[in-house]
Scaffold this motif. Structure first.
Motif, PDB file in Angstrom:
ATOM      1  N   PRO A 222       0.864  -1.043  -0.131  1.00 32.61           N
ATOM      2  CA  PRO A 222      -0.092  -0.001  -0.035  1.00 32.61           C
ATOM      3  C   PRO A 222       0.579   1.259   0.046  1.00 32.61           C
ATOM      4  O   PRO A 222       1.987   1.349   0.755  1.00 32.61           O
ATOM      5  CB  PRO A 222      -0.738  -0.023   1.321  1.00 32.61           C
ATOM      6  N   PHE A 223       0.450   2.159  -0.644  1.00 33.76           N
ATOM      7  CA  PHE A 223       1.408   3.402  -0.857  1.00 33.76           C
ATOM      8  C   PHE A 223       0.265   4.691  -0.732  1.00 33.76           C
ATOM      9  O   PHE A 223      -0.837   4.662  -1.111  1.00 33.76           O
ATOM     10  CB  PHE A 223       2.096   3.560  -2.133  1.00 33.76           C
TER      11      PHE A 223
ATOM     12  N   LYS B 280       5.068   7.242  -1.615  1.00 33.13           N
ATOM     13  CA  LYS B 280       5.902   6.382  -0.591  1.00 33.13           C
ATOM     14  C   LYS B 280       5.025   5.306  -0.039  1.00 33.13           C
ATOM     15  O   LYS B 280       3.736   5.259   0.071  1.00 33.13           O
ATOM     16  CB  LYS B 280       6.273   7.395   0.685  1.00 33.13           C
ATOM     17  N   GLN B 281       5.495   4.155   0.067  1.00 31.11           N
ATOM     18  CA  GLN B 281       4.775   3.035   0.707  1.00 31.11           C
ATOM     19  C   GLN B 281       4.892   2.956   1.960  1.00 31.11           C
ATOM     20  O   GLN B 281       5.617   3.421   2.588  1.00 31.11           O
ATOM     21  CB  GLN B 281       5.538   1.583   0.321  1.00 31.11           C
ATOM     22  N   TYR B 282       3.572   2.339   2.576  1.00 33.80           N
ATOM     23  CA  TYR B 282       3.508   2.321   4.108  1.00 33.80           C
ATOM     24  C   TYR B 282       4.413   1.303   4.301  1.00 33.80           C
ATOM     25  O   TYR B 282       4.890   0.248   3.859  1.00 33.80           O
ATOM     26  CB  TYR B 282       2.154   2.099   4.422  1.00 33.80           C
ATOM     27  N   ARG B 283       4.614   1.398   5.974  1.00 32.11           N
ATOM     28  CA  ARG B 283       5.544   0.365   6.749  1.00 32.11           C
ATOM     29  C   ARG B 283       4.787  -0.150   7.759  1.00 32.11           C
ATOM     30  O   ARG B 283       3.765   0.454   8.175  1.00 32.11           O
ATOM     31  CB  ARG B 283       6.572   0.859   6.851  1.00 32.11           C
TER      32      ARG B 283
ATOM     33  N   MET C   8      -2.826  -3.104   7.937  1.00 33.70           N
ATOM     34  CA  MET C   8      -4.243  -2.562   8.234  1.00 33.70           C
ATOM     35  C   MET C   8      -5.060  -2.283   7.041  1.00 33.70           C
ATOM     36  O   MET C   8      -6.082  -2.343   6.682  1.00 33.70           O
ATOM     37  CB  MET C   8      -3.903  -1.227   8.901  1.00 33.70           C
ATOM     38  N   CYS C   9      -4.014  -1.759   5.965  1.00 35.07           N
ATOM     39  CA  CYS C   9      -4.407  -1.549   4.453  1.00 35.07           C
ATOM     40  C   CYS C   9      -4.952  -2.931   3.686  1.00 35.07           C
ATOM     41  O   CYS C   9      -5.990  -2.978   3.207  1.00 35.07           O
ATOM     42  CB  CYS C   9      -3.540  -1.036   3.727  1.00 35.07           C
TER      43      CYS C   9
ATOM     44  N   ILE D  98      -4.249   5.272   9.850  1.00 32.16           N
ATOM     45  CA  ILE D  98      -2.778   5.007   9.623  1.00 32.16           C
ATOM     46  C   ILE D  98      -1.990   5.774  10.584  1.00 32.16           C
ATOM     47  O   ILE D  98      -2.082   6.556  11.162  1.00 32.16           O
ATOM     48  CB  ILE D  98      -2.308   5.760   8.297  1.00 32.16           C
ATOM     49  N   THR D  99      -1.183   4.894  11.266  1.00 28.94           N
ATOM     50  CA  THR D  99      -0.345   5.166  12.544  1.00 28.94           C
ATOM     51  C   THR D  99       1.001   5.796  12.075  1.00 28.94           C
ATOM     52  O   THR D  99       1.760   5.261  11.166  1.00 28.94           O
ATOM     53  CB  THR D  99      -0.310   3.964  13.344  1.00 28.94           C
TER      54      THR D  99
END
Length: 280
Positions: free
Chosen positions: A32-33, A39-42, A48-49, A80-81
């Motif tokens: 997911p970005f 930018k990609q989530y980490r 979560m996505c 999103i944390t």
């Protein structure tokens, strides 16, 4: 055509006897970005996505989507944390101005691209896909084919909806791998009651059952036959053999099932190609 099927079957059997490397999924799940920063989530945000009901991997904050002219009326967002810090005074005898940095977890709400109206979804980042002419000819020649939904992180055929789902083309390791996977799902679709009427949808969905294993063998052999017709089997046949080996083990190495699956696969491939076994 039958000669092609025979050659492919013999090559797969030879690989099975030699032993093959473990099967590898031919596509990479799209991380997911954020659709603005790209930018990609980490970390936990990825999961979560992924756990959401949406297949498109792009996400936006409310500020971002409104700036793009989008709207999410009536839609529920996803948290999103992220970590932030605050400075807490922590004087010591040697340093009365000492400050301790304390981490704390915060979150903001994002919405998936599928939830946002009024904007165009950007292309998913990845390898550039180049169509293979012979493979495209097979795809276009499949009469009464189910619609293909290209999105998400998995490949599947839904018998109840008669729909094929595919990951984005640019997430596959190669163009041949994309077509081999599409041929596999197309093979499942030939079992639909409107085509070869090969399976009961309720049984087909019972993962791990003997009938499910047999159907997976049939679909993978069909895909390999079609790849052979298109001339791209060299890039995929080892992974096909590994896939077949896994399902044969589920059937207690029932070698007879390989022969039966190959017969069904011939009929499935013929159906997709618009011919018949007798004519071939």
């Amino acid at each position: 055509m039958n000669k092609v099927y025979k050659v492919i079957s013999e090559r797969i059997e030879a690989r099975l006897q030699e032993g093959v490397a473990p099967w590898r999924k031919p596509w990479v799940p799209v991380i997911p970005f954020n659709m603005v920063s790209r930018k990609q989530y980490r970390g936990t945000n990825v999961f979560m996505c992924w756990m959401s009901e949406f297949e498109y991997p792009g996400w936006l904050s409310f500020k971002q989507l409104t700036a793009m002219g989008g709207n999410v009326k009536g839609q529920k967002g996803t948290p999103i944390t992220f970590w932030n810090w605050f400075n807490k005074p922590d004087p010591t005898p040697d340093d009365p101005d000492n400050v301790k940095r304390i981490p704390f977890l915060r979150y903001y709400t994002c919405w998936n691209g599928e939830q946002v109206s009024g904007i165009d979804l950007p292309t998913v980042p990845g390898r550039e896909h180049e169509p293979i002419a012979e493979c495209e000819r097979i795809v276009e020649g499949y009469e009464n084919a189910p619609p293909v939904r290209i999105n998400g992180n998995r490949a599947y055929y839904s018998p109840s909806n008669d729909i094929v789902g595919m990951p984005p083309t640019n997430t596959f390791a190669s163009d041949a791998s994309y077509y081999a996977t599409l041929f596999h799902e197309y093979a499942h679709s030939t079992g639909h009651s409107s085509r070869l009427n090969r399976f009961d949808p309720s049984v087909h969905d019972q993962f791990g059952s003997a009938s499910y294993s047999e159907e997976e063998l049939t679909a993978e052999l069909t895909a390999s036959f079609l790849a052979g017709v298109a001339g791209v089997e060299r890039e995929t046949i080892d992974n096909t053999a590994a896939y077949c080996q896994g399902w044969l083990r589920a059937l207690q190495d029932d070698k007879q099932m390989f022969v039966l699956a190959a017969q069904r696969a011939q009929k499935a491939a013929d159906h997709i190609l618009g011919t018949t076994f007798e004519q071939a």
